[in-house]
Design a protein around this motif. Structure first.
Motif, PDB file in Angstrom:
ATOM      1  N   GLY A  10       0.782  -1.234   0.000  1.00 33.36           N
ATOM      2  CA  GLY A  10       0.000   0.000   0.000  1.00 33.36           C
ATOM      3  C   GLY A  10       0.813   1.283   0.000  1.00 33.36           C
ATOM      4  O   GLY A  10       0.286   2.352  -0.270  1.00 33.36           O
ATOM      5  N   ARG A  14       4.724  -0.106   5.691  1.00 38.44           N
ATOM      6  CA  ARG A  14       6.092  -0.615   5.800  1.00 38.44           C
ATOM      7  C   ARG A  14       7.118   0.140   4.963  1.00 38.44           C
ATOM      8  O   ARG A  14       8.176   0.541   5.481  1.00 38.44           O
ATOM      9  N   HIS A  46      -3.834   3.955  -2.165  1.00 39.57           N
ATOM     10  CA  HIS A  46      -3.455   5.029  -1.227  1.00 39.57           C
ATOM     11  C   HIS A  46      -2.601   6.118  -1.875  1.00 39.57           C
ATOM     12  O   HIS A  46      -1.976   6.905  -1.156  1.00 39.57           O
TER      13      HIS A  46
HETATM   14  P1  4NP Z   1       1.707  -1.681   3.509  1.00 40.41           P
HETATM   15  O1  4NP Z   1       0.343  -2.109   4.240  1.00 40.41           O
HETATM   16  O2  4NP Z   1       1.814  -2.539   2.264  1.00 40.41           O
HETATM   17  O3  4NP Z   1       2.773  -1.991   4.494  1.00 40.41           O
HETATM   18  O4  4NP Z   1       1.575  -0.190   3.198  1.00 40.41           O
HETATM   19  C1  4NP Z   1      -0.902  -2.069   3.606  1.00 40.41           C
HETATM   20  C2  4NP Z   1      -1.594  -0.890   3.548  1.00 40.41           C
HETATM   21  C3  4NP Z   1      -2.867  -0.862   2.964  1.00 40.41           C
HETATM   22  C4  4NP Z   1      -3.396  -2.020   2.424  1.00 40.41           C
HETATM   23  C5  4NP Z   1      -2.694  -3.202   2.481  1.00 40.41           C
HETATM   24  C6  4NP Z   1      -1.442  -3.218   3.063  1.00 40.41           C
HETATM   25  N1  4NP Z   1      -4.695  -2.000   1.857  1.00 40.41           N
HETATM   26  O5  4NP Z   1      -5.194  -3.080   1.489  1.00 40.41           O
HETATM   27  O6  4NP Z   1      -5.287  -0.918   1.719  1.00 40.41           O
END
Ligand code: 4NP
Length: 157
Positions: A10, A14, A46
């Motif tokens: 997203g 991380r 996002h």
């Molecule tokens: P990231 O976490 O990959 O660490 O930014 C996530 C943030 C949002 C989503 C999935 C993972 N989402 O499904 O919106």
């Protein structure tokens, strides 16, 4: 300039955490102007959003800046512009393998490949686990070791 791109799903939990931590280490080691860092997501949900509030909280607690950071998606040109593309987990890697690429970077791999002694080789996603502390500790270790490796590869010190 050595360019490092951190990638997650997203780009709000991380990879922005890794970007902020890595930039902080670059400053501490007086390597500004030698290493450039950014982050991106394979998902598009996002785009334009600031880091997740859990990521913001832990970065504030650790006095690490995330000023101006906004989510973006991986671009085909990233594969020529960045020598190191550093993913958080195996699903990021398989997404990147399928991505339209304008070139082949020097390295595509996982952050925890740089922490071979770690029992976990994928950075857990706090968007789902809620555990931003665990993710931070793993990211910090990975970023320290990655910077050491780049220092060795390019004789920066
Ligand atoms: P990231 O976490 O990959 O660490 O930014 C996530 C943030 C949002 C989503 C999935 C993972 N989402 O499904 O919106």
């Amino acid at each position: 300039m050595i360019n490092v791109l951190f990638v997650c799903l997203g780009n709000i939990c991380r990879s922005p955490m890794a970007e902020a931590v890595f930039r902080h280490l670059i400053k501490e080691q007086n390597l500004i102007g030698k290493i450039n860092v950014d982050s991106a997501g394979t998902g598009d949900w996002h785009i334009g959003h600031p880091p997740h509030e859990g990521t913001q909280k832990i970065l504030k607690d650790k006095k690490i800046s995330f000023e101006g950071m906004k989510a973006r998606q991986v671009l085909p040109s990233d594969f020529v512009d960045y020598q190191y593309i550093i993913a958080m987990d195996n699903s990021n890697i398989s997404n990147l393998e399928k991505w339209e690429k304008q070139g082949e970077p020097q390295f595509i791999g996982r952050l925890l490949d740089f922490v071979p002694e770690s029992k976990i080789q994928e950075v857990p996603d706090p968007y789902f686990t809620g555990n931003f502390d665990e993710t931070y500790e793993l990211i910090l270790k990975g970023c320290k070791n990655l910077l050491e490796k780049i220092n060795e590869d390019y004789n920066l010190n």
